[in-house]
Design an enzyme around this catalytic site. Structure first.
Site, PDB file in Angstrom:
ATOM      1  N   ASP A 103      -4.329  -8.901 -24.723  1.00 51.64           N
ATOM      2  CA  ASP A 103      -3.085  -8.355 -25.263  1.00 51.64           C
ATOM      3  C   ASP A 103      -2.160  -7.795 -24.190  1.00 51.64           C
ATOM      4  O   ASP A 103      -0.951  -8.015 -24.229  1.00 51.64           O
ATOM      5  CB  ASP A 103      -3.378  -7.251 -26.290  1.00 51.64           C
ATOM      6  CG  ASP A 103      -2.118  -6.934 -27.075  1.00 51.64           C
ATOM      7  OD1 ASP A 103      -1.686  -7.796 -27.851  1.00 51.64           O
ATOM      8  OD2 ASP A 103      -1.521  -5.858 -26.870  1.00 51.64           O
ATOM      9  N   TYR A 134       1.773 -21.544 -44.081  1.00 50.47           N
ATOM     10  CA  TYR A 134       2.169 -22.089 -42.779  1.00 50.47           C
ATOM     11  C   TYR A 134       2.336 -23.612 -42.883  1.00 50.47           C
ATOM     12  O   TYR A 134       3.168 -24.214 -42.209  1.00 50.47           O
ATOM     13  CB  TYR A 134       1.112 -21.752 -41.713  1.00 50.47           C
ATOM     14  CG  TYR A 134       0.900 -20.260 -41.457  1.00 50.47           C
ATOM     15  CD1 TYR A 134       1.846 -19.310 -41.842  1.00 50.47           C
ATOM     16  CD2 TYR A 134      -0.256 -19.809 -40.813  1.00 50.47           C
ATOM     17  CE1 TYR A 134       1.634 -17.953 -41.603  1.00 50.47           C
ATOM     18  CE2 TYR A 134      -0.464 -18.457 -40.559  1.00 50.47           C
ATOM     19  CZ  TYR A 134       0.471 -17.532 -40.961  1.00 50.47           C
ATOM     20  OH  TYR A 134       0.266 -16.196 -40.719  1.00 50.47           O
ATOM     21  N   HIS A 145      -3.885 -18.419 -32.718  1.00 45.74           N
ATOM     22  CA  HIS A 145      -2.876 -19.245 -32.034  1.00 45.74           C
ATOM     23  C   HIS A 145      -3.270 -20.716 -31.931  1.00 45.74           C
ATOM     24  O   HIS A 145      -2.445 -21.596 -32.126  1.00 45.74           O
ATOM     25  CB  HIS A 145      -2.586 -18.678 -30.630  1.00 45.74           C
ATOM     26  CG  HIS A 145      -1.853 -17.376 -30.669  1.00 45.74           C
ATOM     27  ND1 HIS A 145      -1.571 -16.643 -29.546  1.00 45.74           N
ATOM     28  CD2 HIS A 145      -1.337 -16.650 -31.702  1.00 45.74           C
ATOM     29  CE1 HIS A 145      -0.913 -15.536 -29.879  1.00 45.74           C
ATOM     30  NE2 HIS A 145      -0.776 -15.523 -31.185  1.00 45.74           N
ATOM     31  N   SER A 178       1.245 -16.113 -44.616  1.00 49.22           N
ATOM     32  CA  SER A 178      -0.009 -16.655 -45.161  1.00 49.22           C
ATOM     33  C   SER A 178      -0.494 -15.785 -46.308  1.00 49.22           C
ATOM     34  O   SER A 178      -1.461 -16.121 -46.980  1.00 49.22           O
ATOM     35  CB  SER A 178      -1.072 -16.727 -44.057  1.00 49.22           C
ATOM     36  OG  SER A 178      -1.314 -15.441 -43.537  1.00 49.22           O
ATOM     37  N   LYS A 204       1.896 -14.821 -26.758  1.00 54.87           N
ATOM     38  CA  LYS A 204       0.805 -14.571 -25.830  1.00 54.87           C
ATOM     39  C   LYS A 204      -0.278 -13.791 -26.585  1.00 54.87           C
ATOM     40  O   LYS A 204       0.046 -13.137 -27.588  1.00 54.87           O
ATOM     41  CB  LYS A 204       1.254 -13.815 -24.582  1.00 54.87           C
ATOM     42  CG  LYS A 204       2.275 -12.713 -24.771  1.00 54.87           C
ATOM     43  CD  LYS A 204       1.961 -11.516 -25.618  1.00 54.87           C
ATOM     44  CE  LYS A 204       0.792 -10.678 -25.254  1.00 54.87           C
ATOM     45  NZ  LYS A 204       0.629  -9.524 -26.186  1.00 54.87           N
TER      46      LYS A 204
HETATM   47  N1  LIG Z   1       5.737 -10.506 -26.794  1.00 53.41           N
HETATM   48  C1  LIG Z   1       5.536  -9.267 -27.205  1.00 53.41           C
HETATM   49  O1  LIG Z   1       6.187  -8.313 -26.785  1.00 53.41           O
HETATM   50  C2  LIG Z   1       4.503  -8.994 -28.211  1.00 53.41           C
HETATM   51  C3  LIG Z   1       3.635  -9.989 -28.569  1.00 53.41           C
HETATM   52  N2  LIG Z   1       2.697  -9.766 -29.499  1.00 53.41           N
HETATM   53  C4  LIG Z   1       1.797 -10.863 -29.828  1.00 53.41           C
HETATM   54  O2  LIG Z   1       2.132 -11.313 -31.130  1.00 53.41           O
HETATM   55  C5  LIG Z   1       0.973 -11.590 -31.879  1.00 53.41           C
HETATM   56  C6  LIG Z   1       1.044 -10.814 -33.192  1.00 53.41           C
HETATM   57  O3  LIG Z   1       1.077  -9.429 -32.924  1.00 53.41           O
HETATM   58  P1  LIG Z   1       1.716  -8.377 -33.972  1.00 53.41           P
HETATM   59  O4  LIG Z   1       2.955  -8.903 -34.532  1.00 53.41           O
HETATM   60  O5  LIG Z   1       1.734  -7.072 -33.293  1.00 53.41           O
HETATM   61  O6  LIG Z   1       0.599  -8.372 -35.088  1.00 53.41           O
HETATM   62  P2  LIG Z   1       0.733  -7.938 -36.613  1.00 53.41           P
HETATM   63  O7  LIG Z   1      -0.639  -7.577 -37.047  1.00 53.41           O
HETATM   64  O8  LIG Z   1       1.826  -6.971 -36.783  1.00 53.41           O
HETATM   65  O9  LIG Z   1       1.195  -9.286 -37.336  1.00 53.41           O
HETATM   66  C7  LIG Z   1       0.409 -10.437 -37.308  1.00 53.41           C
HETATM   67  C8  LIG Z   1       0.804 -11.311 -38.498  1.00 53.41           C
HETATM   68  O10 LIG Z   1      -0.014 -12.469 -38.457  1.00 53.41           O
HETATM   69  C9  LIG Z   1      -0.332 -12.894 -39.763  1.00 53.41           C
HETATM   70  N3  LIG Z   1      -1.779 -13.025 -39.944  1.00 53.41           N
HETATM   71  C10 LIG Z   1      -2.400 -14.130 -40.347  1.00 53.41           C
HETATM   72  N4  LIG Z   1      -3.711 -13.926 -40.453  1.00 53.41           N
HETATM   73  C11 LIG Z   1      -3.939 -12.655 -40.097  1.00 53.41           C
HETATM   74  C12 LIG Z   1      -5.125 -11.855 -40.025  1.00 53.41           C
HETATM   75  N5  LIG Z   1      -6.334 -12.325 -40.327  1.00 53.41           N
HETATM   76  N6  LIG Z   1      -4.989 -10.579 -39.637  1.00 53.41           N
HETATM   77  C13 LIG Z   1      -3.784 -10.080 -39.308  1.00 53.41           C
HETATM   78  N7  LIG Z   1      -2.634 -10.803 -39.357  1.00 53.41           N
HETATM   79  C14 LIG Z   1      -2.718 -12.077 -39.761  1.00 53.41           C
HETATM   80  C15 LIG Z   1       0.219 -11.869 -40.729  1.00 53.41           C
HETATM   81  O11 LIG Z   1       1.419 -12.391 -41.275  1.00 53.41           O
HETATM   82  P3  LIG Z   1       1.417 -13.173 -42.676  1.00 53.41           P
HETATM   83  O12 LIG Z   1       0.474 -12.432 -43.580  1.00 53.41           O
HETATM   84  O13 LIG Z   1       2.801 -13.068 -43.109  1.00 53.41           O
HETATM   85  O14 LIG Z   1       0.971 -14.566 -42.428  1.00 53.41           O
HETATM   86  C16 LIG Z   1       0.557 -10.681 -39.856  1.00 53.41           C
HETATM   87  O15 LIG Z   1       1.645  -9.970 -40.335  1.00 53.41           O
HETATM   88  C17 LIG Z   1      -0.216 -11.279 -30.984  1.00 53.41           C
HETATM   89  O16 LIG Z   1      -0.705 -12.462 -30.428  1.00 53.41           O
HETATM   90  C18 LIG Z   1       0.366 -10.407 -29.879  1.00 53.41           C
HETATM   91  O17 LIG Z   1      -0.261 -10.586 -28.642  1.00 53.41           O
HETATM   92  C19 LIG Z   1       2.619  -8.585 -30.155  1.00 53.41           C
HETATM   93  C20 LIG Z   1       3.451  -7.549 -29.834  1.00 53.41           C
HETATM   94  C21 LIG Z   1       4.423  -7.652 -28.799  1.00 53.41           C
HETATM   95  O1  LIG Z   2       2.880  -7.967 -26.021  1.00 47.88           O
HETATM   96  C1  LIG Z   2       2.768  -6.772 -26.193  1.00 47.88           C
HETATM   97  O2  LIG Z   2       3.659  -5.951 -25.632  1.00 47.88           O
HETATM   98  C2  LIG Z   2       3.842  -4.645 -26.129  1.00 47.88           C
HETATM   99  C3  LIG Z   2       2.558  -4.006 -26.542  1.00 47.88           C
HETATM  100  O3  LIG Z   2       2.816  -2.770 -27.171  1.00 47.88           O
HETATM  101  C4  LIG Z   2       1.817  -4.909 -27.504  1.00 47.88           C
HETATM  102  O4  LIG Z   2       0.547  -4.374 -27.821  1.00 47.88           O
HETATM  103  C5  LIG Z   2       1.593  -6.242 -26.874  1.00 47.88           C
HETATM  104  O5  LIG Z   2       1.063  -7.142 -27.827  1.00 47.88           O
END
Ligand SMILES: NC(=O)C1=CN([C@@H]2O[C@H](COP(=O)(O)OP(=O)(O)OC[C@H]3O[C@@H](n4cnc5c(N)ncnc54)[C@H](OP(=O)(O)O)[C@@H]3O)[C@@H](O)[C@H]2O)C=CC1
Ligand SMILES: O=C1OC[C@@H](O)[C@H](O)[C@H]1O
Length: 392
Positions: A202, A75, A96, A50, A114
């Protein structure tokens, strides 16, 4: 006659942050050589940022995607690509609902990170839309598809520890600072209410995952849980620690789901201080060690074996060619198999269960007085929402 050609699922990646990188690299591993999977495979067709097209291009280069993968600057363009079967939503939880709805409205299958949404009502609307569009939809709780989770569920179902009456599960990450804050800046998605920050959505969701997959998921007649929560609010307004007791009176069972940004599950952050998850049954216990999102060991202690313990270790396989493997590929394989077989939801995490867990988290946050801004709690879809356009 069954085909020997693996079914290929074509992915579009929405967002370019940390988990988008991690998950997409898992998609790019070779299923056969990494994890002995021969019936499905994955193709990364495109990624969208985005922020800018350049950001999406850099993302694809960084993760060593094939040169055929397209970079999109929005998107909206991503979900309109006819070559894509499924969209992986990897934005913060605040986004989400709007982002997953954008993809569902476009008729795409969706795997959404999630926590599924910020509110239970948003989650309901997404499920309704998936039904209406007749597409596959799943919350990306990767833990459910890891072999250790499958094995533990099978053990419980086989009666190995009798009737499970209590589960205590913790995911806490030890980010306390001497000055009274935690080591995430106030703008970080972990504590920023504008991004639906807080420990519960989270991290606590993993504690609840263990409570639910070992009790509610295995209930033959599903019982609505009762919820009592204690919530410690951080100065940003998000929760820094939440403890939830989930009770199923008819089943005489209780789950205790814990999470904290200050304390760690294990004092050395390696979770050696004891099991992160303790599953207690009438005939024994299962102790699961390691972070609740990706634990790598369980122990079974059966009462009838005089306290003798059986320890089983797991590891996360790596693709030797890419030197990569995080453990998210199993949930991707589940998506591929469901879509191949015409299933709209996963049996390991049915829609109904995601909805009940969402309702439990909403109730806990309500009891603790945590509120989030209207922009991220509305259940009215808006394709032009800044959450969809990135125009912040
Ligand atoms: N299953 C797992 O193990 C994990 C799951 N998660 C989940 O994944 C999701 C994302 O987490 P994570 O990747 O750590 O987050 P990040 O902050 O690293 O990345 C989020 C991405 O979302 C996009 N985005 C769009 N709008 C916004 C905004 N206003 N602020 C910040 N980012 C925005 C950006 O991509 P762009 O600019 O390219 O659009 C950004 O790079 C969360 O819901 C988290 O719970 C996170 C870590 C581990
Ligand atoms: O889903 C997750 O799993 C690993 C954690 O470190 C992270 O904060 C969380 O988003």
């Amino acid at each position: 006659m069954a085909s020997n050609t693996p079914f290929t699922l074509k992915w579009g990646i929405m967002a370019t942050g940390w988990i988008a990188e991690t998950f997409t690299q898992d998609l790019l591993t070779n299923p056969a050589t990494t994890r002995d999977v021969h019936d499905v495979r994955h193709e990364v067709v495109a990624a969208a940022s985005s922020s800018s097209k350049q950001r999406a291009e850099e993302f694809l280069v960084k993760i060593k995607a094939p040169s055929s993968a397209k970079a999109y600057a929005s998107y909206r363009e991503l979900v309109a690509d006819p070559k894509i079967d499924i969209i992986y939503v990897a934005t913060p939880h605040s986004h989400h609902f709007q982002n997953a709805m954008l993809a569902l409205e476009a008729g795409k299958n969706v795997l959404c990170e999630k926590a599924l949404t910020v509110t239970a009502s948003q989650a309901h609307k997404l499920v309704q839309k998936a039904k209406e569009k007749n597409v596959f939809f799943m919350e990306a709780v990767w833990t459910r598809y890891q072999p250790i989770s499958i094995k533990v569920r099978e053990l419980i179902q086989s009666g190995a520890i009798g009737t499970v009456y209590r589960v205590v599960a913790d995911l806490s990450v030890g980010n306390d600072k001497p000055d009274g804050t935690v080591s995430f800046p106030d703008t970080n998605r972990m504590v920023n209410p504008d991004l639906a920050g807080g420990a519960l959505l989270d991290l606590g969701i993993y504690s609840l995952t263990w409570v639910f997959q070992t009790m509610y998921h295995l209930q033959k007649e599903k019982e609505k849980p009762k919820v009592v929560a204690a919530v410690q609010k951080y100065h940003t307004g998000a929760d820094e620690a939440t403890s939830i007791i989930v009770q199923w009176p008819q089943h005489k069972s209780q789950g205790i789901a814990l999470t904290s940004l200050r304390l760690a599950t294990g004092v050395d952050n390696e979770n050696t201080a004891g099991p992160a998850i303790r599953i207690q049954g009438s005939g024994g216990e299962i102790h699961v060690t390691g972070p609740a999102y990706r634990p790598l060991q369980y122990k079974v202690i059966r009462s009838d074996a005089g306290g003798k313990m059986e320890t089983v270790d797991f590891s996360i396989p790596k693709d030797p060619e890419r030197d990569w493997g995080h453990g998210m590929f199993w949930e991707a394989d589940e998506c591929a198999r469901c879509i191949r077989d015409g299933k709209k939801e996963s049996e390991s995490l049915p829609w109904e269960e995601s909805l009940v867990i969402m309702a439990v988290m909403e109730e806990a946050l309500k009891q603790g007085g945590v509120t989030y801004p209207d922009l991220i709690t509305t259940d009215v879809f808006d394709a032009q929402s800044p959450l969809n356009t990135g125009k912040r």
